[in-house]
Design a protein around this motif. Structure first.
Motif, PDB file in Angstrom:
ATOM      1  N   GLY A 110      59.261 105.910  -6.842  1.00  0.00           N
ATOM      2  CA  GLY A 110      58.622 106.855  -5.938  1.00  0.00           C
ATOM      3  C   GLY A 110      57.310 107.363  -6.485  1.00  0.00           C
ATOM      4  O   GLY A 110      56.348 107.580  -5.733  1.00  0.00           O
ATOM      5  N   ALA A 111      57.216 107.542  -7.798  1.00  0.00           N
ATOM      6  CA  ALA A 111      55.972 108.052  -8.395  1.00  0.00           C
ATOM      7  C   ALA A 111      54.834 107.059  -8.194  1.00  0.00           C
ATOM      8  O   ALA A 111      53.696 107.439  -7.854  1.00  0.00           O
ATOM      9  CB  ALA A 111      56.188 108.323  -9.888  1.00  0.00           C
ATOM     10  N   LEU A 112      55.098 105.757  -8.434  1.00  0.00           N
ATOM     11  CA  LEU A 112      54.070 104.738  -8.251  1.00  0.00           C
ATOM     12  C   LEU A 112      53.631 104.680  -6.794  1.00  0.00           C
ATOM     13  O   LEU A 112      52.425 104.612  -6.493  1.00  0.00           O
ATOM     14  CB  LEU A 112      54.602 103.379  -8.715  1.00  0.00           C
ATOM     15  N   ALA A 113      54.610 104.697  -5.866  1.00  0.00           N
ATOM     16  CA  ALA A 113      54.272 104.629  -4.449  1.00  0.00           C
ATOM     17  C   ALA A 113      53.476 105.840  -4.016  1.00  0.00           C
ATOM     18  O   ALA A 113      52.537 105.737  -3.216  1.00  0.00           O
ATOM     19  CB  ALA A 113      55.558 104.510  -3.625  1.00  0.00           C
ATOM     20  N   LEU A 114      53.813 107.011  -4.513  1.00  0.00           N
ATOM     21  CA  LEU A 114      53.097 108.228  -4.132  1.00  0.00           C
ATOM     22  C   LEU A 114      51.662 108.182  -4.642  1.00  0.00           C
ATOM     23  O   LEU A 114      50.732 108.644  -3.949  1.00  0.00           O
ATOM     24  CB  LEU A 114      53.835 109.446  -4.699  1.00  0.00           C
ATOM     25  N   GLU A 115      51.438 107.608  -5.827  1.00  0.00           N
ATOM     26  CA  GLU A 115      50.082 107.475  -6.348  1.00  0.00           C
ATOM     27  C   GLU A 115      49.260 106.548  -5.463  1.00  0.00           C
ATOM     28  O   GLU A 115      48.062 106.786  -5.221  1.00  0.00           O
ATOM     29  CB  GLU A 115      50.141 106.942  -7.789  1.00  0.00           C
ATOM     30  N   ILE A 116      49.903 105.460  -4.953  1.00  0.00           N
ATOM     31  CA  ILE A 116      49.200 104.545  -4.042  1.00  0.00           C
ATOM     32  C   ILE A 116      48.801 105.270  -2.775  1.00  0.00           C
ATOM     33  O   ILE A 116      47.689 105.103  -2.250  1.00  0.00           O
ATOM     34  CB  ILE A 116      50.095 103.338  -3.734  1.00  0.00           C
TER      35      ILE A 116
ATOM     36  N   THR B 115      45.725 107.483  -3.530  1.00  0.00           N
ATOM     37  CA  THR B 115      44.451 106.813  -3.832  1.00  0.00           C
ATOM     38  C   THR B 115      43.973 105.891  -2.720  1.00  0.00           C
ATOM     39  O   THR B 115      42.776 105.829  -2.418  1.00  0.00           O
ATOM     40  CB  THR B 115      44.588 106.020  -5.131  1.00  0.00           C
ATOM     41  N   ASP B 116      44.884 105.161  -2.111  1.00  0.00           N
ATOM     42  CA  ASP B 116      44.494 104.203  -1.067  1.00  0.00           C
ATOM     43  C   ASP B 116      45.597 104.136  -0.032  1.00  0.00           C
ATOM     44  O   ASP B 116      46.467 103.252  -0.067  1.00  0.00           O
ATOM     45  CB  ASP B 116      44.251 102.822  -1.689  1.00  0.00           C
TER      46      ASP B 116
ATOM     47  N   VAL C 227      50.718 114.702   1.316  1.00  0.00           N
ATOM     48  CA  VAL C 227      49.478 113.994   0.968  1.00  0.00           C
ATOM     49  C   VAL C 227      48.839 113.358   2.196  1.00  0.00           C
ATOM     50  O   VAL C 227      47.624 113.472   2.414  1.00  0.00           O
ATOM     51  CB  VAL C 227      49.773 112.920  -0.100  1.00  0.00           C
ATOM     52  N   ALA C 228      49.648 112.657   3.017  1.00  0.00           N
ATOM     53  CA  ALA C 228      49.092 111.909   4.165  1.00  0.00           C
ATOM     54  C   ALA C 228      49.973 112.127   5.387  1.00  0.00           C
ATOM     55  O   ALA C 228      50.781 111.263   5.763  1.00  0.00           O
ATOM     56  CB  ALA C 228      49.005 110.421   3.829  1.00  0.00           C
ATOM     57  N   PRO C 229      49.882 113.284   6.024  1.00  0.00           N
ATOM     58  CA  PRO C 229      50.753 113.571   7.178  1.00  0.00           C
ATOM     59  C   PRO C 229      50.527 112.623   8.354  1.00  0.00           C
ATOM     60  O   PRO C 229      51.391 112.508   9.218  1.00  0.00           O
ATOM     61  CB  PRO C 229      50.381 115.018   7.541  1.00  0.00           C
TER      62      PRO C 229
END
Length: 1005
Positions: free
Chosen positions: A915-921, A924-925, A951-953
Motif C-alpha cells: 500500500g505504501a508503494l501504491a500510495l506514493e505512485i 507522484t503520478d 490525495v486524489a479524490p
C-alpha cells in the motif's frame, strides 16, 4: 376346596394342592359373594387379594381386575379410629391368635376416584385354615358405616351439649336439636318427634306442614297400625309412604306434604313405647342410617328427653348452680379452635345459635358494621322483614352501639329503655320481646358487628348476671378470632397445596422409605402410581445416597444422577433435597428436574458450534484458495488465447480452462454455503441454484451407487429468493434423500423435478425432490416438521433440518410438504411464489452488487468470451498515451496476470505489492484507474482507499476492490457508501476487461 367351621369360629380350608391356581377352588358361594351388599375380600397368607366382590369395587372404587394379586397394603391405607395406621402383619398375627378379628377401622384407597376419601368400616376378618391346620388366608367382611359413624358423632355431640350446657331442659328443645342433627346428617327433609304424656302431642318438628302434624296427633293417643308395627323393642319401620303401616288419613296428609319415604323408630322408656321419632324424605330410596344407629339415636333422644324432664324437678338453687357451671363449660367449648372451617356466614350462624342456646335467648339477630351503618346479616328465629327495623340503621342512631363501640364487651338491656332506634324498639316489642343482650364482635380492635340476643322475659327474670354476660362477650371475641384463624390456616394450606400442585418441577414428599405425596408434575414424570412406592425405586444407583437424618436445615441442591420411572425407563435428573415437617414428623421434600431437554439442547448447541466452526474453516480455506485459483484461471485463459500455441496443445488448453472454471465454481459454492450475512432476496433462475447444490455434493454422489435425475421445465419463471437460504433447504432435502437410500444398502435414485404451477395466491414454481428409499415412518408423519424429530440413529442427525427448511420456505411465502410415493420412498414438494413479496420489494440491488454479480459470472462464459475480450481494441483516450491502471495486490502471480491482461487490452499497467508503494505512485503520478486487493498484509484495501481519497479524490469513481467474497456485508456496505466497484476472485480475462472498461468509462473524477 371344602370349608368347615371349627369350635373357634374359623373356616377350615384344605391347603392348596399345587400353586396359586388352587384358590379358584375355594368353596365360598360365588353367587352369595357377588350379591352381598357387604364388601367381601379374601386374601392369601401373604395378604394378597384373591377375591374382590362387586360391593368391594363400589366401596373402594377399585375394579377387581386391579385389586386381584395386589396386597391390601398396596390398595388401601388402614388406620384405627384414632388415625393410627394399622400394621397388616401385626393384625394377621392377632388374627392367627384369636381366629377372628372384629373392629371399626378407617380406610383410604390408594388409587382410583375415591383415593382422597376416608371410609369408616365395620370389619370382621376370619382366619382361613387348610385341612392340615396351616394358615392359607383370611376372609374379610367390610360394611360401610361412614354415614352412621358421622351420625354417631353428631349424636354424641348432642349428648355432650345437653350435659354441658344444661339448657336442653325441655323435651321440645332436646327433640328439636335431635331432629336438626338427624336431618343434617341423613339428608332427611322432614322430621317429627311425638311423645305420649298426659296427651299425645308433637314435641318437635322440622320441615313438615302443620296439617300433617295435626293428622298424626288427631287420635289423642299413641295407637294405630304404626304403634303396632313398633311394638317390639328392636322394631324400625322403613317404607315408602304408599305402603307404610299408617292410618289412611295420615297417609293422605303426608303425601300432600310431598313426603315419599319414611323411617320411624319408637321412643321407649323402661321398655314402654312413649313416643316416635320419624324422618321423611321427599324422594324414594334415600341413603338411610343403619337400624342400629337410628335405634341409638332414638335411645339418646329418649334419654335426653327424660333427663330434661327430671332436670325440671331439681331444686332451684342446685339448678342455678349447675346452670352456671354448664354455661361456663359451653363458653369454654366455644373458645376452641374449630376442627373445620366454614364461610364467615355459617360461622356467625353457628356462634349465634350456640350463644343464644347458652343464655336461653328466644331469638337472635346479627348486624354487620358497613361504614357508618349497621346492616342486617343473619337472622335466627326471626323473619327478615321483622328483624330489619332492629338493624339496617346508622350506627350512631343505635344507643347500645355507642357503648359497645367505646369498648364494652356486652350490654344487657330492657326494650322499654329504647336501647335501639324507636323503629327497632317498636318492632322488637311487637314480636313479644321484652329484653335483650348486645355482644360486640370485633376485628382486632375495631367494632365489626353486633349480635343481639332477644328474650320474651323481662331483665329481672333472666338467669344472667354481669359476670356471665361479660364472659359471653369475651368468648364471642375468642370464638370469632378462632374461626378466622382456622379460615386463614385452611386458606394457607389450600394456597400451598395449589402451589405444590402447580409447580412445574416434580415435587415428592418422602417418608423414611416411601413416597407419601407427589404433585401432578411428579406423577407425569414418574407415573400415576408414584405415591406409596419405595424411594430407592426412583433412581439408579449412580445417584448419591444422602443421610437424611443428618441433613442440615438448608438441605442440599444440585444432585445429579439418573432417575427411573415406574415403567423402568430412565432419564438424567437434578435433585434438590429439603427437610420439612408435616404433622410434627420429619419428612423430605425432593425437587426433581428432568434434564433430558437440557442435555439435548446442550448437544445441539455443541453441534451448532461445530457447524459454525466448520463454516468458518470452509470460508477461510475458500478465501485462501481464491488467490492461487485466480492465477490458475487467469493464466489458463491467457494460455488458451495465445496465438502461438501449437494446435496439438490447444485441446489441452481448453481442458485446462474447463477444469479451472469448474474449480472456481466449487470454491464459489463453498463460499455461498459458509457465508454469514443477513437474508437478501434476489431475482434468479432455478437452474444455477440446483447446479450449485449438486456441485457441493458431487464428491458424495460420485462415490455412492446413486443416480440423480434432474428434470427442470425450460419455461420456468425467475424466482425471488435468498440464495444461501434456499440453497440450505435444497441441501437438507437432497442429503436426507441420500441418507434414506443408503440406509437400505441398495442402489437408488433421487429425482429433482420442477414445473410452473398456480395456487390461490397466484403463479408459483413447484420443486419436487423424490427418492426411492424406505419412506417416512407413519408414526412421525404428523410431527415431521417439528424440531428434533428424526428417523436417524443417535448422533447421525439433529432433527432440525426439516423444521428449519419449513421455516425458510414459509418466510419466502411458500409451502413445504411431504407426500408418500406410491411405489415407496418420499417426495418433498416446495412451492415458491413467482411475484415478489414485501421482503423481495424491500431488497435493492446496488451498483456494487450488480457489478459483483456480473464479474462473478463472467469467467464461466468459456474461451470464446475470453478471446473476444483479449482481442478487443484498447479503449479510446483523449491523449496519445494509453490509460494507466494501478494494480495493488500482494500476490505476485495475480499482479503478473493482471499486468499481461491490461497490456493485451491496450492499458499501461502499474504494479505495486504494498500500500505504501501504491500510495506514493498516486501522489507522484496519479493513474487513470485503480484495481486494489481487499485483504493484504500491512495496509488493508479499505485503509488504502481512505488514503487515496485524501490525495486524489477524483479517483473515487475509478476505484475497484478485488475480493474472493464480494458479497461480504461489511465490504458491500463500504463499497455502496463510496461508489466503489467490486471484482470477484477468481476472475478471468473477460471479467478484468469488463471492470476496467467500466472504471475508465466514468470519465475524469
Amino acid at each position: 376346596m371344602t370349608a368347615d367351621r371349627t369350635e373357634a369360629g374359623r373356616l377350615e380350608v384344605p391347603g392348596p394342592p399345587e400353586g396359586q391356581a388352587a384358590w379358584h377352588a375355594v368353596s365360598l358361594q360365588d353367587e352369595v359373594i357377588r350379591q352381598s351388599v357387604d364388601a367381601i375380600v379374601v386374601t392369601d397368607a401373604d395378604l394378597r387379594v384373591r377375591v374382590w366382590n362387586p360391593a368391594a369395587e363400589r366401596l373402594y372404587g377399585i375394579p377387581a381386575a386391579t385389586a386381584i394379586g395386589q396386597s391390601m397394603a398396596e390398595l388401601v391405607v388402614t388406620s384405627d379410629t384414632t388415625g393410627e395406621v394399622i400394621d397388616g402383619e401385626a393384625a394377621l398375627a392377632e388374627l392367627a391368635a384369636s381366629g377372628i378379628w372384629r373392629r371399626r377401622i378407617i380406610q383410604r384407597p390408594r388409587t382410583g376416584p375415591l383415593s382422597q376419601e376416608n371410609v369408616v368400616i365395620d370389619t370382621i376378618v376370619t382366619l382361613l385354615r387348610g385341612s392340615d391346620g396351616t394358615t392359607v388366608g383370611a376372609l374379610g367382611v367390610n360394611r360401610d358405616v361412614t354415614a352412621s359413624a358421622l351420625l354417631e358423632s353428631e349424636l354424641a355431640a348432642l349428648g355432650s351439649l345437653v350435659v354441658a350446657t344444661g339448657r336442653a331442659r325441655t323435651m321440645a328443645e332436646v327433640a328439636q336439636a335431635a331432629l336438626e342433627i338427624l336431618c343434617r346428617t341423613t339428608g332427611a327433609e322432614a322430621g317429627l318427634v311425638t311423645s305420649a304424656g298426659p296427651t299425645y302431642e308433637a314435641t318437635a318438628h322440622l320441615g313438615i306442614h302443620q296439617a300433617t302434624i295435626d293428622a298424626v296427633v288427631s287420635y289423642g293417643q299413641l295407637d294405630g297400625p304404626l304403634a303396632r308395627a313398633l311394638k317390639t323393642p328392636d322394631s324400625v319401620v322403613s317404607a315408602d309412604v304408599v305402603s307404610a303401616p299408617i292410618r289412611e288419613d295420615v297417609r293422605a296428609a303426608v303425601i300432600a306434604d310431598g313426603i315419599e319415604h319414611l323411617l320411624v323408630v319408637g321412643l321407649r322408656l323402661s321398655g314402654r313405647l312413649t313416643g316416635i321419632l320419624a324422618l321423611g324424605w321427599r324422594k324414594r330410596a334415600p341413603r338411610e342410617p343403619s337400624r342400629a344407629i337410628i335405634q341409638q339415636a332414638a335411645a339418646l333422644v329418649t334419654a335426653a328427653m327424660e333427663n330434661a324432664r327430671l332436670l325440671t324437678a331439681v331444686e332451684s338453687g342446685l339448678n342455678e348452680e349447675r346452670l352456671l357451671t354448664r354455661r361456663m363449660r359451653a363458653l369454654v367449648e366455644l373458645t376452641r379452635l374449630p376442627e373445620t372451617t366454614a364461610s364467615s356466614g355459617s360461622g356467625i350462624d353457628r356462634l349465634m345459635i350456640e350463644i343464644a342456646t347458652v343464655i336461653g335467648a328466644d331469638g337472635s339477630v346479627f348486624g354487620e358494621v358497613e361504614g357508618d351503618r349497621l346492616a342486617l346479616r343473619e337472622v335466627d328465629r326471626i323473619e327478615w322483614t321483622e328483624a330489619e327495623p332492629l338493624v339496617n340503621r346508622p350506627l350512631l342512631s343505635i344507643p347500645v352501639a355507642s357503648s359497645l363501640a367505646s369498648g364494652s364487651a356486652a350490654v344487657l338491656f330492657s326494650l322499654s329503655e329504647r336501647p335501639t332506634t324507636p323503629e327497632g324498639t317498636a318492632a322488637g316489642m311487637g314480636l313479644g320481646f321484652l329484653s335483650g343482650a348486645a355482644f360486640a364482635v370485633r376485628d382486632v380492635r375495631r367494632l365489626s358487628g353486633i349480635l343481639f340476643a332477644l328474650f320474651r322475659r323481662p331483665v329481672e327474670a333472666l338467669e344472667i348476671d354481669e359476670r356471665t354476660l361479660d364472659a359471653i362477650g369475651r368468648v364471642l371475641d375468642i370464638s370469632i378470632a378462632n374461626q378466622r384463624l382456622r379460615e386463614d390456616i385452611v386458606a394457607g394450606e389450600r394456597r400451598y397445596r395449589d402451589l405444590f400442585e402447580a409447580s412445574p418441577d416434580a415435587l415428592l414428599v418422602e417418608g423414611s422409605e416411601t413416597v407419601i405425596d407427589a404433585n401432578s408434575a411428579a406423577r407425569k414424570l414418574f407415573g400415576d402410581e408414584i405415591v406409596g412406592r419405595a424411594v430407592m425405586d426412583l433412581f439408579v444407583a449412580d445417584r448419591e445416597v444422602i443421610d437424611r437424618e443428618t441433613l442440615g436445615p438448608d438441605g442440599i441442591s444440585g444432585l445429579l444422577g439418573t432417575g427411573r420411572r415406574l415403567d423402568g425407563s430412565t432419564f438424567p435428573e437434578e435433585v434438590d433435597l429439603r427437610p420439612i415437617e408435616i404433622a410434627g414428623q420429619r419428612r423430605m421434600l425432593a425437587i426433581v428436574r428432568d434434564l433430558t431437554e437440557r442435555t439435548r439442547m446442550q448437544g445441539e448447541l455443541i453441534q451448532a458450534q461445530k457447524m459454525d466452526a466448520i463454516g468458518f474453516l470452509v470460508a477461510g480455506v475458500a478465501h485462501e484458495l481464491n488467490n492461487p485459483l485466480t492465477a490458475i484461471v487467469g493464466f489458463s485463459h491467457l494460455l488458451r488465447t495465445d496465438p502461438n500455441l501449437p494446435a496439438d496443445l490447444r485441446s489441452h488448453a481448453d481442458l485446462l480452462v474447463q477444469e479451472a472454471n469448474r474449480t472456481k465454481g466449487i470454491v464459489q459454492n463453498l463460499l455461498d454455503f459458509a457465508r454469514l450475512r443477513p437474508p437478501e432476496r434476489v431475482e434468479m433462475e432455478l437452474r444455477p441454484l440446483i447446479d450449485s447444490v449438486l456441485g457441493l455434493q458431487s464428491y458424495v454422489l460420485s462415490r455412492t451407487d446413486l443416480t440423480v435425475a434432474v428434470d427442470l421445465a425450460p419455461d420456468l419463471p425467475r424466482i425471488w429468493v435468498d440464495r444461501a437460504q434456499m440453497q440450505q433447504v435444497l441441501i437438507n432435502l437432497t442429503v436426507n434423500a441420500t441418507q434414506a437410500i443408503r440406509s437400505v444398502d441398495r442402489p437408488g435414485t433421487i429425482r429433482i423435478r420442477s414445473r410452473s404451477a398456480r395456487n390461490h395466491d397466484g403463479p408459483t414454481v413447484r420443486i419436487e425432490i423424490a427418492d426411492d428409499g424406505p419412506g417416512v415412518p407413519p408414526a412421525i408423519i404428523d410431527r415431521l416438521f417439528m424440531p428434533f424429530v428424526t428417523t436417524k440413529e443417535p448422533g447421525a442427525g439433529t432433527g432440525l433440518g426439516l423444521s428449519v427448511s419449513f421455516g425458510i420456505v414459509a418466510s419466502h411465502g411458500g409451502t413445504l410438504r411431504h407426500e408418500r410415493n406410491a411405489e415407496g420412498g418420499a417426495t418433498f414438494i416446495i412451492e415458491l411464489p413467482v411475484e415478489r413479496d414485501e421482503a423481495g420489494r424491500a431488497g435493492s440491488t446496488s451498483r456494487a452488487t450488480k457489478t459483483a454479480a456480473a464479474t462473478s459470472g463472467a469467467g464461466t462464459s468459456g474461451a470464446a468470451t475470453s478471446e473476444a475480450a483479449a482481442a478487443a481494441p484498447a479503449p479510446a483516450t483523449p491523449t496519445a498515451r494509453p490509460l494507466r491502471v494501478l494494480v495493488l495486490d500482494d500476490e505476485p502471480s495475480i499482479r503478473d496476470f493482471l499486468g499481461r491482461v491490461l497490456e493485451r487490452n491496450g492499458y499501461e499497467p502499474i504494479l505495486a505489492d504494498t500500500g505504501a508503494l501504491a500510495l506514493e505512485i498516486v501522489r507522484t503520478d496519479p493513474p487513470d484507474a485503480i484495481l486494489c486487493d481487499h485483504r493484504m498484509a500491512g495496509m488493508s484495501g479499505t485503509e488504502f482507499h481512505a488514503a487515496v481519497m485524501q490525495v486524489a479524490p477524483r479517483l473515487a469513481s475509478r476505484f475497484a476492490f478485488m475480493s474472493g467474497d464480494v458479497l461480504n456485508p461489511e465490504l458491500r456496505e463500504f463499497a455502496e457508501a463510496r461508489g466503489v466497484h467490486l471484482l470477484a476472485k477468481p476472475f478471468d480475462i473477460a471479467a478484468v476487461a469488463s471492470i476496467v472498461a467500466s472504471l475508465v468509462a466514468n470519465g475524469p473524477g
